[in-house]
Design a protein around this motif. Structure first.
Motif, PDB file in Angstrom:
ATOM      1  N   TYR A  54       0.860  -1.189   0.000  1.00 18.90           N
ATOM      2  CA  TYR A  54       0.000   0.000   0.000  1.00 18.90           C
ATOM      3  C   TYR A  54       0.891   1.232   0.000  1.00 18.90           C
ATOM      4  O   TYR A  54       1.003   1.936   0.991  1.00 18.90           O
ATOM      5  N   SER A  55       1.538   1.484  -1.144  1.00 22.91           N
ATOM      6  CA  SER A  55       2.500   2.573  -1.247  1.00 22.91           C
ATOM      7  C   SER A  55       1.893   3.870  -1.785  1.00 22.91           C
ATOM      8  O   SER A  55       2.568   4.887  -1.832  1.00 22.91           O
ATOM      9  N   GLU A  56       0.639   3.820  -2.176  1.00 22.04           N
ATOM     10  CA  GLU A  56      -0.031   5.011  -2.717  1.00 22.04           C
ATOM     11  C   GLU A  56      -0.676   5.816  -1.591  1.00 22.04           C
ATOM     12  O   GLU A  56      -0.742   5.377  -0.446  1.00 22.04           O
ATOM     13  N   MET A  57      -1.193   6.965  -1.972  1.00 28.16           N
ATOM     14  CA  MET A  57      -1.922   7.807  -1.014  1.00 28.16           C
ATOM     15  C   MET A  57      -3.241   7.123  -0.647  1.00 28.16           C
ATOM     16  O   MET A  57      -3.851   6.457  -1.493  1.00 28.16           O
ATOM     17  N   ALA A  62      -9.239   4.488  -1.522  1.00 28.59           N
ATOM     18  CA  ALA A  62     -10.651   4.783  -1.291  1.00 28.59           C
ATOM     19  C   ALA A  62     -11.401   4.853  -2.617  1.00 28.59           C
ATOM     20  O   ALA A  62     -12.501   4.307  -2.754  1.00 28.59           O
ATOM     21  N   ILE A  63     -10.807   5.512  -3.597  1.00 31.58           N
ATOM     22  CA  ILE A  63     -11.444   5.619  -4.915  1.00 31.58           C
ATOM     23  C   ILE A  63     -11.522   4.247  -5.573  1.00 31.58           C
ATOM     24  O   ILE A  63     -12.537   3.886  -6.171  1.00 31.58           O
ATOM     25  N   LEU A  69     -17.105  -1.316  -5.563  1.00 31.94           N
ATOM     26  CA  LEU A  69     -18.462  -1.415  -5.038  1.00 31.94           C
ATOM     27  C   LEU A  69     -19.527  -0.964  -6.031  1.00 31.94           C
ATOM     28  O   LEU A  69     -20.640  -1.495  -6.058  1.00 31.94           O
ATOM     29  N   LEU A  70     -19.196   0.012  -6.876  1.00 30.81           N
ATOM     30  CA  LEU A  70     -20.202   0.614  -7.750  1.00 30.81           C
ATOM     31  C   LEU A  70     -20.274   0.036  -9.152  1.00 30.81           C
ATOM     32  O   LEU A  70     -21.239   0.283  -9.870  1.00 30.81           O
TER      33      LEU A  70
END
Length: 149
Positions: A54-57, A62-63, A69-70
């Motif tokens: 998990y090296s990203e912001m 979240a996006i 989910l969508l």
């Protein structure tokens, strides 16, 4: 790029070299995907590592989670990681024909740059023929005609 939704081929370069580049790519497309166990192990190890890091912001994740989910057909990192254990050389070698080439395709093309109409028509014809030939050796589907742009 290749996904279960389709295939995108993009060619850039000097105009005199494009026909040879397209021909080479279509030759590889028709020959299918050949992978060794060593290559598969390396690729799955790299993918596993990237799915566990998990090296990203945080907003990026979240996006991504929102998109899973969508939209239909999306998978979480955990689901993708779990599916890696079911991959083998045979399933990778047949993935393109099993997932993509078994369905009817629509061929769309956009040619931009320093090509005249005849050169653009020849390039799109070579691509359409290459995809159709690749399909004929793997599937009974058809390639729908291109719409000139």
């Amino acid at each position: 790029s290749l996904s279960t939704d389709g295939i995108v081929l993009s060619f850039e370069g000097f105009q005199p070299l494009l026909p040879r580049l397209i021909s080479r790519v279509m030759d590889e497309f028709r020959s299918g995907l050949e992978v060794t166990q060593v290559e598969l192990d390396r690729a799955t190890r790299e993918l596993s590592d990237s799915l566990q890091s998990y090296s990203e912001m945080p907003v990026t994740y979240a996006i991504s989670d929102r998109s899973v989910l969508l939209t239909t057909g999306g998978h979480s990192k955990a689901e993708a990681l779990a599916s890696l254990s079911g991959i083998n050389v045979s399933s990778v070698s047949s993935a393109m024909s099993d997932l993509l080439l078994r369905s009817p395709m629509q061929f769309d093309s956009l040619v931009m740059g320093n090509l005249n109409d005849a050169q653009a028509a020849h390039a799109t014809s070579a691509l359409k023929k290459g995809v159709a030939t690749g399909r004929a050796t793997r599937s009974a589907g058809q390639v729908l005609p291109a719409t000139p742009v």
